[in-house]
Design an enzyme around this catalytic site. Structure first.
Site, PDB file in Angstrom:
ATOM      1  N   ASP A 158      45.080  33.530  40.598  1.00 25.43           N
ATOM      2  CA  ASP A 158      45.498  34.403  39.577  1.00 25.43           C
ATOM      3  C   ASP A 158      45.770  33.694  38.247  1.00 25.43           C
ATOM      4  O   ASP A 158      46.336  32.660  38.397  1.00 25.43           O
ATOM      5  CB  ASP A 158      46.596  35.552  40.013  1.00 25.43           C
ATOM      6  CG  ASP A 158      46.289  36.922  39.444  1.00 25.43           C
ATOM      7  OD1 ASP A 158      46.085  36.904  38.226  1.00 25.43           O
ATOM      8  OD2 ASP A 158      46.810  37.988  39.740  1.00 25.43           O
ATOM      9  N   GLU A 171      51.873  53.445  33.022  1.00 25.11           N
ATOM     10  CA  GLU A 171      51.568  52.780  34.269  1.00 25.11           C
ATOM     11  C   GLU A 171      50.570  51.609  34.018  1.00 25.11           C
ATOM     12  O   GLU A 171      49.601  52.057  33.667  1.00 25.11           O
ATOM     13  CB  GLU A 171      51.150  53.679  35.588  1.00 25.11           C
ATOM     14  CG  GLU A 171      49.917  54.530  35.283  1.00 25.11           C
ATOM     15  CD  GLU A 171      49.610  55.253  36.556  1.00 25.11           C
ATOM     16  OE1 GLU A 171      50.323  55.208  37.745  1.00 25.11           O
ATOM     17  OE2 GLU A 171      48.739  55.898  36.635  1.00 25.11           O
TER      18      GLU A 171
END
Length: 726
Positions: free
Chosen positions: A267, A470
């Protein structure tokens, strides 16, 4: 004739390859064995060049005719962050369809568009980030807690549903050509990664072996078995080791047990966390060496350039770098990047494949099937012959409410306002006002909106949340908690807004809820006459919502995640134990159960039969059931099969093991058969080993999770049979 043409094309391809082979080096010779080509290229690179090729932004090597390539591309629900493309519903919405064949169609379209966009870019000599063929999707983490802002990227809380949807998506992306990958898919984030966002660069997730193998790893295993090309290791630690430097996860499980042959990518800037967040090493050279030792082939970040220092300090060797690079280069060869253009059929996909009418139609179909009807007191479907309609709410005309995160864009994003307006006939009126802000009270106290709702025949109020509240830590710019939702409630100003509209108003008020995660809709449920959960429904979202509201299609989506009544029903967010979480271990009564969703018709289940009431361990069971549409309109039903082991300590309460989406006309019945294999009957013990217990096995088939709450909300009652296992 078709077979003859196919053989002719293949013969031409072989002749072209043979002619090309006579005048090219091995690594550029498509007729040579893949491994020979890889090793020939590696041998010709200097150490500096090898290290540079391990970075996501791989530079060109002109002397070898190797173009620059950026490995970072996104395609969560359509080609993202690139040129205009079809925008499908967000992943959590796709999961709500419980339709893995549809998921494969979506991924096939995405890969078609990705190839078309790449082909056009290469012709213009563009080699940009987000413009490649290696897509870091799907996200198959388990949505274990509704507070996680990135849960919208997943296929929900269930390992089986996640596995089915994820495998279908990978197959659609990668294609079925025997020689070439259409694009390369990536299973992420490996492993045990689902919040908190704010702590992800230093957090240590500590699951038990039971939870690890029962919940967090099954989908990754399923995608590896489906030949996913890449796996992305996560930011966090899992059981004390950083995921991108984790001996158990990367070496023991992924490479040794599962025999994964593709490449491992970090990542982005996860290796930096080795020394800044997790503090398991002291500097970039040590971090680079640790990741290399554990098998990370590609870094998204700026740590692998320090591998030269690692070699100089004796922390790594050039041979290890060769091994890592060889794995990585195989992907580029499989994508056809070193072959003549005419050899690869995917190079001929034209730009007319991008967001064309067929793809838009598919986006609309997915959005239709994703919409979950949570409540209906008879208000829906609305007639299109009413005199006056009113649409309001902060998300009615909000493009953000269509998109979610990791999104693409185009010039025709149909908002819910636009979709409703398109279906209002001449002679009827439609009024619109935003009425309320997204997450805070109106500053101006003058309120025309709620009075307007009392003077119309029906009001559609579009509430919920968007990616402002969100999402990932850097995306949700209105979130005080880095994209997570530590406040589970829908914004209070929206509840107050709905209360005023419904006060002394006998006319229907339809609540449409956007968002990518569960939220406390208890007051919305009590106030509104009907409630629709539409997620982030994509470019055709407005049309799909209108199709459902006006009854062109019956709603058929099912919840891929439990909606608790409050966060008080859940363990602490940082606790990665599954006890008390998801439908499998949550004993408290939810607001809306997993698998729940109403229709405009009703379905009855009967005549559940098993081929044997008593079996030996290791034997399969066949279950048949009759499902009938007992209503007055056609509709789709998602038939769900759950297993449970009564009396077995620490067994899940229920476990989804199969599902089938069917379409039935009014009054029509059909008989379905399910083959329950021995592996479906297994339970994972505390050592992380799957074993088949003896005793009773309960088989439940119905249209939602079994239980009193499903029935109280209007789901039809399913049927159950019990088998003895000896």
């Amino acid at each position: 004739m078709r077979k003859f043409l196919l053989l002719t094309v293949m013969n031409v391809q072989l002749l072209l390859l043979a002619a090309y082979a006579q005048q090219t080096p091995v690594y550029l010779n498509p007729a040579a064995p893949l491994e020979s080509r890889v090793q020939d290229l590696v041998r010709q690179l200097t150490l500096e060049e090898k290290i540079a090729q391990l970075n996501y932004n791989s530079p060109a090597i002109p002397r070898l005719n190797i173009p620059a390539y950026n490995w970072w591309s996104e395609a969560l629900h359509g080609v993202g962050r690139s040129g205009p493309a079809t925008v499908f519903p967000q992943a959590i919405g796709l999961a709500a369809t419980f339709n893995d064949s549809l998921a494969r169609q979506v991924a096939t379209v995405i890969s078609d568009e990705a190839r078309a966009m790449y082909n056009a870019a290469i012709k213009r000599d563009h080699h940009l980030k987000y413009g490649g063929l290696t897509f870091w999707t799907p996200n198959i983490n388990i949505f274990r807690d509704p507070r996680w802002g990135r849960g919208q990227e997943t296929y929900g809380e269930d390992p089986f549903l996640t596995s089915r949807m994820g495998v279908a998506f990978v197959k659609g992306l990668q294609g079925d050509d025997p020689r070439y990958l259409k694009v390369a898919a990536c299973a992420k984030h490996y492993a045990v990664h689902s919040g908190p966002e704010r702590l992800r660069h230093e957090f240590n997730a500590k699951p038990s072996m039971k939870d690890l193998w029962e919940t967090y790893l099954p989908a990754f295993k399923a995608l590896v078995d489906a030949n996913v090309e890449a796996v992305m290791c996560a930011y966090n630690r899992t059981n004390d080791e950083p995921c991108c430097g984790n001996t158990y996860l990367l070496q023991d499980v992924l490479r040794s047990q599962w025999h994964f042959k593709g490449h491992i990518v970090s990542d982005c800037w996860a290796l930096t966390d080795f020394y800044q967040g997790h503090k398991v090493v002291s500097n970039p050279a040590q971090a680079a060496a640790l990741a290399l030792h554990r098998g990370v082939n590609l870094e998204c970040g700026d740590t692998y350039p320090h591998l030269m220092e690692s070699v100089q300090q004796g922390l790594a060797t050039e041979k290890q770098i060769d091994t890592a690079l060889s794995v990585l280069l195989r992907t580029r060869f499989k994508l056809g990047m070193f072959d003549p253009e005419e050899a690869n059929p995917y190079n001929r996909i034209p730009v007319t494949e991008i967001n064309n009418e067929a793809h838009r139609a598919l986006a609309r179909k997915v959005a239709q099937q994703s919409i979950v009807l949570l409540k209906n007191n008879g208000a829906l479907p609305l007639s299109t012959q009413l005199k006056k309609y009113f649409i309001t709410g902060p998300n009615a005309a909000n493009v953000d409410a269509l998109l979610g995160n990791y999104y693409g864009i185009n010039n025709n994003l149909v908002t819910i306002l636009e979709g409703i307006a398109a279906q209002i006939p001449a002679g009827s009126q439609l009024q619109y006002r935003p009425g309320a802000l997204l997450d805070r009270p109106n500053v101006n106290p003058i309120d025309w909106t709620t009075d307007e709702a009392k003077n119309v025949d029906a009001t559609i109020v579009v509430l919920g949340i968007t990616g402002l509240l969100e999402g990932e830590e850097g995306e949700s710019i209105a979130s005080p908690s880095y994209g997570d939702r530590l406040d589970y409630n829908i914004p209070q100003n929206q509840v107050d807004f709905l209360k005023k509209m419904k006060a002394n108003n006998p006319k229907p008020v339809i609540a449409v809820i956007t968002g990518g995660s569960p939220m406390n809709l208890a007051q919305i449920h009590e106030l509104a006459d009907a409630v629709l959960m539409v997620w982030y429904p994509g470019e055709e979202g407005g049309n799909a919502v209108a199709d459902v509201i006006f009854g062109k299609v019956a709603p058929s989506g099912k919840l891929p995640i439990t909606f608790p009544k409050s966060l008080d029903q859940l363990p602490a967010y940082e606790d990665y134990s599954m006890k008390g979480r998801t439908y499998r271990y949550m004993t408290a009564e939810p607001l809306y159960p997993f698998g729940f969703g109403l229709s405009y018709t009703s379905f009855a289940y009967s005549d559940l039969h098993v081929n044997s009431n008593s079996i030996r361990k290791g034997s399969p069971v066949t279950a048949t059931v009759t499902v009938q549409n007992t209503g007055k309109t056609a509709g789709d039903e998602v038939v769900q099969l759950y297993l449970t082991h009564p009396g077995v300590t620490d067994a899940p309460l229920y476990t989804l093991k199969a599902f089938k989406r069917i379409t039935l006309a009014a009054g029509e019945a059909t008989t379905l058969s399910f083959n329950i294999t021995p592996d479906m009957m297994q339970l994972v013990n505390e050592q992380g080993v799957a074993v088949q217990p003896g005793g009773k096995l309960a088989i439940y088939i119905g249209g939602a999770l079994p239980g009193a709450r499903s029935e109280a909300l209007g789901a039809g009652k399913g049927v159950q049979a019990v088998v003895d296992i000896k």
